[in-house]
Design a protein around this motif. Structure first.
Motif, PDB file in Angstrom:
ATOM      1  N   GLY A  34      10.486   8.875 -15.929  1.00  0.00           N
ATOM      2  CA  GLY A  34      11.180  10.153 -15.829  1.00  0.00           C
ATOM      3  C   GLY A  34      12.558  10.095 -15.217  1.00  0.00           C
ATOM      4  N   LEU A  35      13.257   8.959 -15.348  1.00  0.00           N
ATOM      5  CA  LEU A  35      14.604   8.861 -14.800  1.00  0.00           C
ATOM      6  C   LEU A  35      15.584   9.704 -15.612  1.00  0.00           C
ATOM      7  CD1 LEU A  35      14.717   5.021 -14.075  1.00  0.00           C
ATOM      8  CD2 LEU A  35      14.232   6.878 -12.484  1.00  0.00           C
ATOM      9  N   LEU A  36      16.604  10.213 -14.929  1.00  0.00           N
ATOM     10  CA  LEU A  36      17.572  11.102 -15.564  1.00  0.00           C
ATOM     11  C   LEU A  36      18.357  10.368 -16.642  1.00  0.00           C
ATOM     12  CD1 LEU A  36      19.034  13.920 -15.448  1.00  0.00           C
ATOM     13  CD2 LEU A  36      20.693  12.812 -13.938  1.00  0.00           C
ATOM     14  N   ALA A  37      18.440  10.954 -17.826  1.00  0.00           N
ATOM     15  CA  ALA A  37      19.269  10.430 -18.916  1.00  0.00           C
ATOM     16  C   ALA A  37      19.809  11.615 -19.697  1.00  0.00           C
ATOM     17  CB  ALA A  37      18.453   9.516 -19.823  1.00  0.00           C
ATOM     18  N   GLN A  38      21.144  11.729 -19.730  1.00  0.00           N
ATOM     19  CA  GLN A  38      21.751  12.839 -20.451  1.00  0.00           C
ATOM     20  C   GLN A  38      22.701  12.303 -21.519  1.00  0.00           C
ATOM     21  OE1 GLN A  38      22.970  16.162 -17.982  1.00  0.00           O
ATOM     22  NE2 GLN A  38      21.408  15.715 -16.465  1.00  0.00           N
ATOM     23  N   ASN A  39      23.923  12.810 -21.565  1.00  0.00           N
ATOM     24  CA  ASN A  39      24.772  12.484 -22.713  1.00  0.00           C
ATOM     25  C   ASN A  39      25.763  11.355 -22.458  1.00  0.00           C
ATOM     26  OD1 ASN A  39      26.313  13.886 -20.918  1.00  0.00           O
ATOM     27  ND2 ASN A  39      27.288  15.218 -22.404  1.00  0.00           N
ATOM     28  N   GLN A  40      25.777  10.749 -21.291  1.00  0.00           N
ATOM     29  CA  GLN A  40      26.658   9.620 -21.023  1.00  0.00           C
ATOM     30  C   GLN A  40      26.179   8.883 -19.769  1.00  0.00           C
ATOM     31  OE1 GLN A  40      30.737  10.807 -19.782  1.00  0.00           O
ATOM     32  NE2 GLN A  40      30.009  12.921 -19.779  1.00  0.00           N
ATOM     33  N   HIS A  41      26.517   7.606 -19.688  1.00  0.00           N
ATOM     34  CA  HIS A  41      26.156   6.758 -18.551  1.00  0.00           C
ATOM     35  C   HIS A  41      24.641   6.717 -18.348  1.00  0.00           C
ATOM     36  CE1 HIS A  41      30.351   8.194 -17.057  1.00  0.00           C
ATOM     37  NE2 HIS A  41      30.463   7.208 -17.934  1.00  0.00           N
ATOM     38  N   ASN A  42      23.906   6.475 -19.436  1.00  0.00           N
ATOM     39  CA  ASN A  42      22.445   6.537 -19.383  1.00  0.00           C
ATOM     40  C   ASN A  42      21.772   5.219 -19.026  1.00  0.00           C
ATOM     41  OD1 ASN A  42      22.285   9.237 -20.059  1.00  0.00           O
ATOM     42  ND2 ASN A  42      22.227   8.839 -22.261  1.00  0.00           N
ATOM     43  N   THR A  43      22.468   4.098 -19.142  1.00  0.00           N
ATOM     44  CA  THR A  43      21.818   2.805 -18.990  1.00  0.00           C
ATOM     45  C   THR A  43      21.282   2.602 -17.576  1.00  0.00           C
ATOM     46  OG1 THR A  43      23.956   1.786 -18.521  1.00  0.00           O
ATOM     47  CG2 THR A  43      23.178   1.708 -20.786  1.00  0.00           C
ATOM     48  N   LYS A  44      20.133   1.971 -17.501  1.00  0.00           N
ATOM     49  CA  LYS A  44      19.454   1.754 -16.213  1.00  0.00           C
ATOM     50  C   LYS A  44      19.466   0.266 -15.867  1.00  0.00           C
ATOM     51  CE  LYS A  44      18.527   6.143 -15.836  1.00  0.00           C
ATOM     52  NZ  LYS A  44      19.276   6.628 -17.018  1.00  0.00           N
ATOM     53  N   SER A  45      20.601  -0.195 -15.346  1.00  0.00           N
ATOM     54  CA  SER A  45      20.673  -1.556 -14.841  1.00  0.00           C
ATOM     55  C   SER A  45      19.755  -1.685 -13.634  1.00  0.00           C
ATOM     56  CB  SER A  45      22.107  -1.889 -14.438  1.00  0.00           C
ATOM     57  OG  SER A  45      22.976  -1.752 -15.538  1.00  0.00           O
ATOM     58  N   LEU A  46      19.263  -2.890 -13.393  1.00  0.00           N
ATOM     59  CA  LEU A  46      18.323  -3.056 -12.280  1.00  0.00           C
ATOM     60  C   LEU A  46      18.451  -4.437 -11.655  1.00  0.00           C
ATOM     61  CD1 LEU A  46      15.806  -4.956 -13.495  1.00  0.00           C
ATOM     62  CD2 LEU A  46      15.275  -2.812 -14.668  1.00  0.00           C
ATOM     63  N   THR A  47      17.997  -4.536 -10.419  1.00  0.00           N
ATOM     64  CA  THR A  47      17.869  -5.806  -9.709  1.00  0.00           C
ATOM     65  C   THR A  47      16.784  -5.646  -8.656  1.00  0.00           C
ATOM     66  OG1 THR A  47      19.120  -7.602  -8.645  1.00  0.00           O
ATOM     67  CG2 THR A  47      19.570  -5.367  -7.874  1.00  0.00           C
ATOM     68  N   LEU A  48      16.288  -6.765  -8.133  1.00  0.00           N
ATOM     69  CA  LEU A  48      15.215  -6.745  -7.146  1.00  0.00           C
ATOM     70  C   LEU A  48      15.621  -7.513  -5.903  1.00  0.00           C
ATOM     71  CD1 LEU A  48      13.676  -7.181 -10.210  1.00  0.00           C
ATOM     72  CD2 LEU A  48      11.777  -6.524  -8.742  1.00  0.00           C
ATOM     73  N   ASP A  49      15.106  -7.076  -4.738  1.00  0.00           N
ATOM     74  CA  ASP A  49      15.349  -7.810  -3.500  1.00  0.00           C
ATOM     75  C   ASP A  49      14.178  -8.745  -3.221  1.00  0.00           C
ATOM     76  OD1 ASP A  49      13.287  -6.280  -2.348  1.00  0.00           O
ATOM     77  OD2 ASP A  49      14.645  -4.932  -1.293  1.00  0.00           O
ATOM     78  N   ASN A  50      14.102  -9.276  -2.016  1.00  0.00           N
ATOM     79  CA  ASN A  50      13.024 -10.203  -1.652  1.00  0.00           C
ATOM     80  C   ASN A  50      11.917  -9.535  -0.858  1.00  0.00           C
ATOM     81  OD1 ASN A  50      14.387 -12.443  -2.826  1.00  0.00           O
ATOM     82  ND2 ASN A  50      15.720 -12.547  -1.036  1.00  0.00           N
ATOM     83  N   ASP A  51      11.957  -8.208  -0.786  1.00  0.00           N
ATOM     84  CA  ASP A  51      10.979  -7.464   0.011  1.00  0.00           C
ATOM     85  C   ASP A  51      10.160  -6.486  -0.824  1.00  0.00           C
ATOM     86  OD1 ASP A  51      11.732  -8.621   2.538  1.00  0.00           O
ATOM     87  OD2 ASP A  51      13.557  -7.424   2.423  1.00  0.00           O
ATOM     88  N   GLY A  52      10.087  -6.710  -2.132  1.00  0.00           N
ATOM     89  CA  GLY A  52       9.234  -5.873  -2.972  1.00  0.00           C
ATOM     90  C   GLY A  52       9.868  -4.587  -3.453  1.00  0.00           C
ATOM     91  N   ASN A  53      11.195  -4.519  -3.461  1.00  0.00           N
ATOM     92  CA  ASN A  53      11.879  -3.314  -3.937  1.00  0.00           C
ATOM     93  C   ASN A  53      12.686  -3.605  -5.192  1.00  0.00           C
ATOM     94  OD1 ASN A  53      11.191  -1.579  -1.597  1.00  0.00           O
ATOM     95  ND2 ASN A  53      12.491  -3.026  -0.482  1.00  0.00           N
ATOM     96  N   ILE A  54      12.806  -2.589  -6.031  1.00  0.00           N
ATOM     97  CA  ILE A  54      13.634  -2.670  -7.223  1.00  0.00           C
ATOM     98  C   ILE A  54      14.697  -1.580  -7.143  1.00  0.00           C
ATOM     99  CG2 ILE A  54      12.066  -1.202  -8.600  1.00  0.00           C
ATOM    100  CD1 ILE A  54      12.840  -3.000 -11.016  1.00  0.00           C
ATOM    101  N   TYR A  55      15.910  -1.911  -7.542  1.00  0.00           N
ATOM    102  CA  TYR A  55      17.051  -0.994  -7.457  1.00  0.00           C
ATOM    103  C   TYR A  55      17.513  -0.650  -8.873  1.00  0.00           C
ATOM    104  CZ  TYR A  55      16.916  -2.645  -2.677  1.00  0.00           C
ATOM    105  OH  TYR A  55      16.500  -2.964  -1.403  1.00  0.00           O
TER     106      TYR A  55
END
Length: 428
Positions: free
Chosen positions: A146-167
């Motif tokens: 359910g992440l926000l996606a509208q008419n521009q800048h929709n891409t969901k780049s991601l990365t992960l840390d070493n403590d179990g989190n995703i950004y």
């Protein structure tokens, strides 16, 4: 540059390596891969090989411990949105291509036995055996939805840390939060309501299923749109590249001439801590003034700093409108020592600098020491666009989009015009 076309060896499609949901991805009606050698310019001692081409909208990519490359597609290829490229004979070129995942998107990463991938609304993960490159496609789990996606800048780049989190990047569906988006004379909304749900980086748990948008933590705000996002393991902090706003000259010719509009605002690299506010839409970095200033929509005159004084400052600035689409901190040992822990940035290239020459379409390197830049940025890989240097219009042949590091320390670059993947390596 002369384009060299040749037919490489017949591609073997090992669908069994992916499980029952995997499918053969045909490269042509003959079942062979057509490769464009696509020479690029590199520093002395470096060489490139085209892993494959013709994948289509190849966005970000990641590499498993066995050397298999996983590419996220913005447009499905034979119904699949993730491609696995396998080099069977060690020549750097893909001999086997398989695919899975029936969704498009940009983000992809491997961490702790899972392959993570995103579309514009959700984040998924799959179990992966990195030693073999085998992905259990039946294990698909949705971890964010359910992440926000509208008419521009929709891409969901991601990365992960070493403590179990995703950004995850949540881009702002606007240029600069005007009352009427991209309309000359329309003022900026103050406060900007978009910042509550977009224009920043959100943090989620990497192992919790079906997290809602509301369950995420707004880790950093004031970022118009972030494509390049990476976790720096040397200092254990998050870094990102922001796509700066458009239309300063078009909207404010009394403040910016054509050249100044082409060079501003800066494309910026940030070192982020939790709670960081990088200033968008109220602020921009002026390359000519070399400081963060108040945007004209909020009363700026290219002199006022005002509320921008206490915003998070960028650590590197680049010319405007180059479109930084990937960020990678190099941790390998193959490249010379100066590259260790430094940052590579892939610039997709400009679309709106005319009548000034188009720019970008290259990969740059920024030297780092202790998590901060230690020297000036330099062009590392060039020649992707194959446009004349003074071209104000024209379609670039290749547009760098993704970066990944292989287990041997090689650097991989993707292009989303026709889906070419390069492997860059170094030898003395």
């Amino acid at each position: 540059m002369k384009k060299i076309l040749f037919l490489a060896c017949t591609v073997v499609f090992a669908a069994a390596a992916f499980g029952s949901d995997s499918t053969r991805v045909k490269s042509s009606s003959t079942g062979t891969v057509k490769r464009d050698e696509a020479p690029i310019t590199l520093p002395q001692g470096f060489k490139s090989v085209v892993v494959t081409s013709g994948l289509g909208k190849a966005r970000h990519l990641t590499v498993a411990a066995n050397g298999d490359i996983f590419v996220k597609l913005e447009k499905l290829k034979d119904g699949k949105g993730i491609l696995k490229l396998h080099d069977a004979n060690g020549d750097g070129k893909a001999d086997e291509i398989t695919g899975f995942g029936n969704y498009t998107g940009t983000g992809i990463a491997i961490k702790n036995g899972y392959l993570y991938a995103s579309n514009d609304n959700d984040v998924f993960r799959y179990k992966i055996d990195e030693k073999t490159g085998k992905v259990d496609t039946a294990s698909e789990q949705k971890i964010v939805t359910g992440l926000l996606a509208q008419n521009q800048h929709n891409t969901k780049s991601l990365t992960l840390d070493n403590d179990g989190n995703i950004y995850v990047n949540i881009g702002a569906p606007t240029n600069c939060c005007q009352v009427q988006d991209r309309v000359k004379g329309s003022p900026g909304q103050d406060p900007c309501p978009i910042l509550e749900k977009a224009g920043g980086i959100w943090q989620f748990k990497a192992d919790k299923l079906n997290q809602s948008y509301a369950e995420g933590v707004r880790y950093a705000t004031g970022l118009r749109n972030v494509m390049g996002l990476d976790w720096n393991t040397e200092v254990n902090q998050l870094y990102c590249m922001q796509h700066g706003r458009d239309q300063l000259f078009q909207f404010f010719p009394e403040l910016f001439n054509q050249k100044q509009g082409a060079e501003n605002p800066a494309e910026e690299m940030f070192r982020l801590t939790k709670g960081a506010d990088c200033g968008w839409p109220y602020c921009y970095y002026d390359n000519d003034k070399q400081q963060k200033l108040l945007c004209p929509e909020y009363g700026g005159d290219r002199k006022k700093v005002d509320r921008c004084a206490d915003k998070t400052k960028s650590i590197v600035q680049f010319p405007g409108h180059l479109a930084p689409n990937a960020l990678l901190f190099y941790t390998g040992n193959q490249f010379p020592a100066k590259y260790k822990n430094g940052a590579f940035v892939a610039f997709h290239g400009s679309w709106n600098r005319a009548p000034e020459p188009q720019a970008g379409f290259f990969v740059v390197f920024v030297p780092f020491k202790d998590g901060m830049p230690s020297g000036k940025w330099e062009v590392f890989a060039d020649g992707f666009s194959q446009l004349p240097k003074d071209a104000t219009t024209g379609r670039a042949k290749y547009r760098p989009t993704g970066l990944a590091q292989g287990p041997d320390g090689s650097l991989y670059v993707s292009d989303d015009n026709n889906g070419t993947i390069w492997k860059v390596s170094y030898s003395k």
